[in-house]
Scaffold this active site. Structure first.
Site, PDB file in Angstrom:
ATOM      1  CE  LYS A  52      -4.101  -2.552   1.640  1.00 20.58           C
ATOM      2  NZ  LYS A  52      -4.334  -3.128   3.238  1.00 20.58           N
ATOM      3  CD  GLN A  96      -3.509  -4.765   5.896  1.00 22.85           C
ATOM      4  OE1 GLN A  96      -3.239  -3.780   5.398  1.00 22.85           O
ATOM      5  NE2 GLN A  96      -3.830  -5.724   5.482  1.00 22.85           N
ATOM      6  CG  ASP A 119     -10.165  -0.917   4.059  1.00 24.98           C
ATOM      7  OD1 ASP A 119      -9.430  -1.039   2.737  1.00 24.98           O
ATOM      8  OD2 ASP A 119      -9.606  -1.227   4.959  1.00 24.98           O
TER       9      ASP A 119
END
Ligand code: NAP
Length: 281
Positions: A52, A96, A119
């Site tokens: 990322k 995460q 997300d």
């Protein structure tokens, strides 16, 4: 022979166009920042976080990361999220997954401001998807739609079967295909006669989480097959939920693993970050 849907190329083209957008925004004095929070040092998570950061760097998005110890308490993490929610220089926040067992994943994810939830996991964004309003969409299913569109595969009016109903992949995938005017069937572990249902599919999207589970017996001739799965086989080689060698000869188009859906996920995350900055800052 089936068209091989090249996720690597398509994701690269999207990343290049996002890079141009970021440069234009910079000329207007605007910059975009993504914060990634990792708790503990799970090796797979560390690889995802590093990827990322790399994508942010390529596109020109600032990335800030918090690598916190496994013993971090839930309250400490919630406090950090609150602080980032109020920080106007931060546009996207992601935690995460998986989180350590002592943390309530739902409570943590729901604490991220929906306007910074790049997300697309917050119930407010899930609700927006359901009723067809603007909101952030879970990155993997959003990437599948981009793959289909970039490959000139028409969705409207097609019979689409989605195998899997997880909150992250299956459910948002089905909603997105419905939004594109497909006729959608969702299958799961309690579905009767999976083979026959799959054989009706013009577009079969597989997110079953079982290596090479789907073979030629599930495929209608000429179908488009999208394989969301990602696993390592006995030889440590990457493979998907679909048995590519057995399915490819039957279908009109198929995604390979690796190089299909996988590269699209980070790409969609980057797109969401830029949209967060454009619409909510
Ligand atoms: P998941 O949470 O394990 O969900 C799997 C789904 O498949 C569940 O809905 C389950 O049904 C259903 N299922 C399991 N066995 C079945 C069977 N025999 N027949 C029909 N349905 C069955 O997995 P996920 O998070 O959605 O991920 C799916 C796959 O995509 C995994 O391989 C994962 O590694 C991969 N993935 C890839 C990316 C990427 O970036 N490429 C991102 C996310 C996930 P129930 O609901 O009834 O249990």
């Amino acid at each position: 022979m089936a068209q091989i849907i090249d996720g690597k190329r398509i994701s690269q083209e999207i990343k290049d166009s996002l890079k141009v957008q970021v440069e234009e925004l910079k000329e207007q004095g605007k910059s975009c920042t993504l914060v990634v929070i990792q708790i503990g040092n799970d090796p797979a998570s560390s690889v995802y976080v590093a990827n990322k950061k790399k994508a942010c760097e390529y596109i020109g998005i600032n990335s800030r990361s918090y690598e916190l110890p496994e013993e971090t308490t839930e309250d400490e993490l919630l406090e950090l999220i609150d602080e980032l929610n109020h920080d106007s220089t931060v546009h996207g926040i992601l935690c995460q997954l998986p989180l350590p067992k002592h943390m309530n994943e739902k409570k943590i994810l729901n604490r991220i401001s929906p306007q910074k939830d790049v997300d697309g996991f917050h119930p407010e964004n899930v609700g927006h998807l359901m009723i067809g309003e603007f909101g952030f969409v879970s990155c993997t299913p959003a990437g599948v739609i981009e793959l289909l569109k970039a490959s000139n595969i028409s969705i409207e009016g097609k019979n689409c079967v989605v195998i899997g109903r997880s909150n992250i992949v299956g459910k948002p995938m089905a909603m997105l295909m419905l939004r594109e005017n497909a006729t959608v069937t969702i299958c799961h572990s309690k579905t009767n006669d999976l083979k026959n249902i799959c054989k009706q599919a013009d577009i079969l999207i597989v997110a079953i989480g079982k290596p090479k589970y789907i073979n030629e017996e599930y495929i209608k001739e000429g179908a488009v097959v999208i394989d969301v799965g990602i696993h390592r086989d006995a030889n440590n080689k990457l493979c998907g939920d679909v048995d590519f060698e057995r399915v490819e000869p039957l279908c009109s188009a198929i995604t390979p693993v690796p190089g299909g859906v996988g590269p699209m996920t980070i790409c969609m995350l980057m797109k969401n970050c830029i949209e967060a900055m454009k619409y909510f800052s």
